[in-house]
Design an enzyme around this catalytic site. Structure first.
Site, PDB file in Angstrom:
ATOM      1  N   PRO B 145       5.834   3.140  11.989  1.00 43.21           N
ATOM      2  CA  PRO B 145       5.542   1.969  13.015  1.00 43.21           C
ATOM      3  C   PRO B 145       6.098   1.737  14.224  1.00 43.21           C
ATOM      4  O   PRO B 145       7.035   0.765  14.349  1.00 43.21           O
ATOM      5  CB  PRO B 145       5.574   1.010  12.042  1.00 43.21           C
ATOM      6  CG  PRO B 145       6.561   1.134  11.044  1.00 43.21           C
ATOM      7  CD  PRO B 145       6.545   2.660  10.875  1.00 43.21           C
ATOM      8  N   CYS B 146       6.169   2.629  15.085  1.00 41.94           N
ATOM      9  CA  CYS B 146       6.953   2.587  16.311  1.00 41.94           C
ATOM     10  C   CYS B 146       6.371   1.327  17.208  1.00 41.94           C
ATOM     11  O   CYS B 146       7.202   0.942  18.159  1.00 41.94           O
ATOM     12  CB  CYS B 146       7.022   3.993  17.079  1.00 41.94           C
ATOM     13  SG  CYS B 146       5.262   4.580  17.503  1.00 41.94           S
ATOM     14  N   HIS B 147       5.379   0.998  16.874  1.00 40.51           N
ATOM     15  CA  HIS B 147       4.836  -0.414  17.512  1.00 40.51           C
ATOM     16  C   HIS B 147       5.638  -1.631  17.136  1.00 40.51           C
ATOM     17  O   HIS B 147       5.673  -2.766  17.742  1.00 40.51           O
ATOM     18  CB  HIS B 147       3.180  -0.555  17.179  1.00 40.51           C
ATOM     19  CG  HIS B 147       3.106  -0.729  15.697  1.00 40.51           C
ATOM     20  ND1 HIS B 147       2.973   0.374  14.821  1.00 40.51           N
ATOM     21  CD2 HIS B 147       2.937  -1.785  15.000  1.00 40.51           C
ATOM     22  CE1 HIS B 147       2.296  -0.192  13.421  1.00 40.51           C
ATOM     23  NE2 HIS B 147       2.590  -1.661  13.946  1.00 40.51           N
TER      24      HIS B 147
END
Lengths: 186, 239
Positions: B145-147
């Site tokens: 989850p780079c968000h």
């Protein structure tokens, strides 16, 4: 055979991914069998053959159509496998803690029968590993991968006479390594 | 073949299909925000990208060949939807890239951490830009989850699938984006509790439990330190 190789080269030029899947289907038996002779161990042979295919694919990415059209796939793939195997031996020698191919000074004196169930022959693999690299490559290309002498010479990048001599010296050395121990010796 | 050594060298028929180990497959499947292109090896998902308009997915396949260096064919079977629990195969990544992605995967859903936090957690506190580069080219967005990684001031920053998608994903995970944006506007990067003397990142679930009366805002880790606060052991804000 030649027809197959020509079709495969055309398929690679047309679509590298599709063509390569066909190359894997065609040559995996050869690469797996050869890898089993080199490693003497089923899982290691599968790792080696898979890694060799991937290395071959990465190389093909940078080849233009002309270079692919000129490839002797069989000899080239086995050469890639041999190089990959040599790297594995080096790595195993540098890092003996890792499980890898054993590199004995001499092969185990009593080879024993090959493992019938897995068709593996670890004593033969150990003897092959103990050969000088160029002799091992020559013997494997000629007598495991079943290339003719001109094919071996092309794969090794040497003349036919030199190729023949590497094969025969390699075989002679193998026979010594695999010979039963001399019981009369102290 | 009467020579026993030559017979012994003759390769056996191993009878095993290496195709699944060598040739990866790709297909369109469902992700948290709708359709995505997903490539898989035998070990797990290797690559996720937004769907494109190209029926042949030429760009996706070219990028895959360049970055992963593995053959890729269309998947003929059904492909499961992806989410944060999908198994990934990151063998094509460098050790640093893997470290960054592992740390990023440890950020709880609905929470955010700045790039500098990820750099600190991988043991390379000065490599903030390098972390940003790794996450900008994250091979498996939506799974790793780079968000959930933001700019230092807490503002969301860029995202491969667009900044709006970043906000939608975080909101769907339960993040209170309005509250976080208010802290960013006020220049607040840490929140302390004057009852515990502990400072947290604003999205840490411990920070959310601090009541208004006891909330002490800080504009930097140094300020929290000078005020005698220690960092929360859960969100490890670098105090």
């Amino acid at each position: 055979m030649t027809g197959t190789a020509t079709d495969l080269r055309a398929a690679l030029v047309d679509d590298l991914d599709d063509g390569f899947a066909a190359v894997v289907r065609t040559y995996q038996g050869l690469l797996l069998g050869t890898a089993l002779r080199l490693t003497g161990d089923r899982p290691a042979a599968e790792d080696l053959a898979a890694e060799a295919f991937l290395r071959a694919f990465r190389a093909l990415r940078d080849y233009d159509a002309g270079r692919i059209a000129a490839l002797e796939l069989r000899g080239w793939l086995v050469t890639v496998l041999l190089n990959e195997h040599r790297n594995t031996i080096r790595t195993a020698t540098r890092r003996p803690a890792l499980s890898g191919v054993p590199v004995p000074e001499r092969a185990a004196p009593d080879p024993g029968p090959a493992d019938v169930a897995t068709r593996a022959d670890p004593a033969l693999a150990a003897a092959l590993a103990a050969l000088p690299a160029v002799q091992r490559d020559a013997v494997v290309l000629r007598h495991v991968a079943d290339l003719d002498v001109p094919g071996v010479a092309a794969a090794l990048g040497v003349g036919e006479g030199t190729a023949r001599s590497h094969v025969s010296r390699g075989l002679a050395r193998l026979r010594t390594l695999l010979a039963p121990p001399d019981r009369s010796a102290p | 073949m009467s020579d026993p050594l030559l017979a012994r060298l003759d390769p056996p028929d191993v009878g095993k299909d290496l195709t699944p180990r060598v040739v990866d497959t790709f297909a369109t499947t469902r992700g948290p925000l709708g359709e995505v292109l997903v490539a898989r090896s035998a070990e797990g998902v290797t690559y996720v990208r937004p769907v494109d308009d190209d029926a042949d997915h030429t760009g996706f396949r070219a990028e895959y060949r360049r970055r992963l260096g593995r053959p890729l064919l269309p998947d003929d079977g059904p492909v499961p939807a992806i989410d944060a629990r999908t198994r990934v195969d990151l063998r094509a990544c460098s050790p640093f890239e893997r470290d960054v992605l592992d740390v990023t995967a440890s950020i709880p859903a609905g929470q955010t951490r700045p790039y500098g936090w990820v750099a600190r957690e991988v043991g390379r506190p000065a490599a903030v830009r390098a972390v940003g580069t790794v996450l900008a080219r994250n091979p498996v967005p939506l799974i790793v989850p780079c968000h959930r990684v933001t700019k230092a001031d807490g503002s969301l920053g860029r995202y491969m699938l667009g900044e709006a998608a970043k906000a939608r994903l975080l909101a769907a995970e339960g993040a209170d984006l309005g509250r976080l944006a208010a802290f960013t506007t006020a220049g607040v990067v840490l929140i302390g509790s004057d009852t515990t003397g502990i400072a947290c990142l604003p999205s840490c679930h411990h920070a959310r439990r601090i009541t208004d009366a006891h909330r002490v805002p800080f504009r930097s880790a140094a300020a929290a330190r000078e005020a005698g606060y220690r960092g929360c052991r859960v969100c490890r804000p670098g105090v």
